[in-house]
Scaffold this active site. Structure first.
Site, PDB file in Angstrom:
ATOM      1  N   GLN A 216     -22.685  33.586  11.565  1.00  0.00           N
ATOM      2  CA  GLN A 216     -21.433  33.183  12.213  1.00  0.00           C
ATOM      3  C   GLN A 216     -20.489  32.654  11.134  1.00  0.00           C
ATOM      4  O   GLN A 216     -20.659  31.543  10.640  1.00  0.00           O
ATOM      5  CB  GLN A 216     -21.717  32.135  13.282  1.00  0.00           C
ATOM      6  CG  GLN A 216     -22.731  32.601  14.330  1.00  0.00           C
ATOM      7  CD  GLN A 216     -22.194  33.728  15.197  1.00  0.00           C
ATOM      8  OE1 GLN A 216     -21.313  33.518  16.022  1.00  0.00           O
ATOM      9  NE2 GLN A 216     -22.734  34.928  15.004  1.00  0.00           N
ATOM     10  N   GLY A 257     -18.135  29.225  23.955  1.00  0.00           N
ATOM     11  CA  GLY A 257     -18.818  30.143  23.058  1.00  0.00           C
ATOM     12  C   GLY A 257     -17.978  30.569  21.862  1.00  0.00           C
ATOM     13  O   GLY A 257     -16.792  30.241  21.743  1.00  0.00           O
ATOM     14  N   HIS A 258     -18.609  31.346  20.984  1.00  0.00           N
ATOM     15  CA  HIS A 258     -17.934  31.745  19.753  1.00  0.00           C
ATOM     16  C   HIS A 258     -16.775  32.702  20.033  1.00  0.00           C
ATOM     17  O   HIS A 258     -16.792  33.492  20.971  1.00  0.00           O
ATOM     18  CB  HIS A 258     -18.924  32.342  18.747  1.00  0.00           C
ATOM     19  CG  HIS A 258     -19.654  33.565  19.205  1.00  0.00           C
ATOM     20  ND1 HIS A 258     -20.650  34.146  18.467  1.00  0.00           N
ATOM     21  CD2 HIS A 258     -19.545  34.323  20.326  1.00  0.00           C
ATOM     22  CE1 HIS A 258     -21.109  35.205  19.106  1.00  0.00           C
ATOM     23  NE2 HIS A 258     -20.452  35.329  20.236  1.00  0.00           N
ATOM     24  N   ASN A 259     -15.747  32.579  19.207  1.00  0.00           N
ATOM     25  CA  ASN A 259     -14.543  33.429  19.245  1.00  0.00           C
ATOM     26  C   ASN A 259     -13.654  33.183  20.459  1.00  0.00           C
ATOM     27  O   ASN A 259     -12.678  33.913  20.657  1.00  0.00           O
ATOM     28  CB  ASN A 259     -14.885  34.922  19.212  1.00  0.00           C
ATOM     29  CG  ASN A 259     -15.833  35.299  18.096  1.00  0.00           C
ATOM     30  OD1 ASN A 259     -15.944  34.592  17.102  1.00  0.00           O
ATOM     31  ND2 ASN A 259     -16.525  36.407  18.256  1.00  0.00           N
ATOM     32  N   SER A 277     -15.692  35.319  22.948  1.00  0.00           N
ATOM     33  CA  SER A 277     -14.558  36.240  22.790  1.00  0.00           C
ATOM     34  C   SER A 277     -13.650  36.323  24.010  1.00  0.00           C
ATOM     35  O   SER A 277     -12.834  37.242  24.112  1.00  0.00           O
ATOM     36  CB  SER A 277     -15.047  37.644  22.411  1.00  0.00           C
ATOM     37  OG  SER A 277     -15.779  37.613  21.196  1.00  0.00           O
TER      38      SER A 277
END
Length: 353
Positions: A216, A257-259, A277
């Site tokens: 990441q 969460g990521h993004n 995302s």
């Protein structure tokens, strides 16, 4: 009134000064010299306290209150008790918030939990390459990594870790037992105890013979005036950054969460989870326990009812609810029809009768 062991109010103020500072008006100009010493709810306020009425459900408490003064909408002014001086506002709750900030500024912007402001406790550990602004407070057990930059008058709470390279703006409050890594925080950010910001996003290339971890390589960007509630988690991006927009308020126990990209002024209520995302526009509201799948867009001004499961894009300004989430009027019709169906089955009536 507030317990003085925990909440010390500033000096008493006249109603005239209060009204001027919050942009409101006195119902009777002769009350301008009356003094109040703090704020309190309608049912516990005394003669030296200021209270408010915003929700008509509490009108009876207003009629019986012993408060010395009250902020109310003009429509309630004629029914006020004789002993209560009135400050008139079209937004009483907002006006009350401003007054409470005046009396308790530390609570509005974060209160240090140990020692005095502007001090670095001897049990705090600061890397030689870190840069601290003036008036920074570091409490016991704080660790500040290499290359960290912290702005003026920021408070870092007990046992909090700020990892290498992170930046924290001015006038921030970072509570106890927080971890920051791979993150840049703006000014006036409030982070409550137990928050985790910047840890790995949940990224794996899944399949046989084993799931491969995807490094990441992004960051977390938290813009100005964001508040993040206790024990919430914000994962760093996988390559793009995870972004929390200016003025967004996040409740306790939220997972981002990521993004994920969150716009300005969003409200995200407790136990909500936002998968990777996904993009939120400005002033989106996610009520409690909403689940949002990844790689979709909730456009500006949309609102999702509690426990909604969002699996498709949501248009701007729309209200959605249900599982899966759909326009709220449609969801309500479905609930009504299901209730009717249940009653028919219990009575033995056919569905088409």
């Amino acid at each position: 009134m507030a317990d003085k062991r925990f909440f010390e109010a500033k000096e008493p103020l006249s109603l005239g000064e209060i009204a001027g500072r919050i942009g409101a008006a006195l119902a009777d100009a002769d009350d301008g010299s009356r003094i109040v010493t703090g704020v309190a709810p309608l049912d516990t306020a005394g003669s030296n306290d200021l209270s408010f009425l915003d929700n008509p459900k509490y009108a009876e408490a207003f009629y019986a209150t012993a408060a010395g003064a009250c902020i109310v909408h003009p429509r309630f002014a004629e029914r006020a008790p004789d002993n209560v001086a009135l400050i008139l506002s079209d937004q009483p709750y907002r006006a009350y918030a401003l007054v409470a900030q005046i009396f308790h500024p530390d609570e509005a912007h974060g209160a240090d939990t140990f020692g005095a402001r502007g001090e670095i406790h001897p049990r705090a550990t600061v890397h030689p390459t870190a840069k601290l602004g003036t008036g920074v407070t570091l409490e016991p057990g704080v660790t500040i990594g290499a290359g960290v930059e912290i702005g003026n008058n920021t408070v870092i709470g007990t046992n909090t870790s700020v990892g290498k390279g992170c930046t924290v703006g001015k006038d921030c409050f970072i509570g106890p037992n927080v971890t920051l890594s791979h993150a840049h925080l703006g000014d006036r950010v409030m982070v409550h105890p137990g928050v985790r910001i910047g840890q790995d996003g949940f990224g794996f290339a899944m399949g046989l013979p084993r799931h491969e971890k995807v490094p990441q390589l992004g960051r977390v960007i938290v813009q100005d005036d964001v508040e993040i509630g206790a024990n919430s988690t914000v994962d760093r991006g996988a390559g793009p950054d995870t972004v929390i927009g200016e003025g967004t308020k996040i409740d306790n126990l939220v997972q981002i969460g990521h993004n994920v990209e969150i716009g300005r002024g969003c409200i995200i209520v407790s136990q909500t989870g936002i998968a990777g995302s996904t993009k939120l526009g400005d002033f989106v509201v996610l009520a409690a326990q909403v689940g949002v799948t990844g790689h979709l867009t909730i456009n500006s001004g949309a609102q999702i009812a509690a426990r909604g499961a969002v699996v498709h894009d949501v248009p701007a300004g729309q209200q959605y609810g249900g599982v899966p989430a759909k326009p709220i009027a449609e969801w309500r019709r479905e609930v009504v029809e299901l209730r009717k169906l249940g009653r028919r089955r219990r009575s033995g009536t056919k569905a088409d009768d």
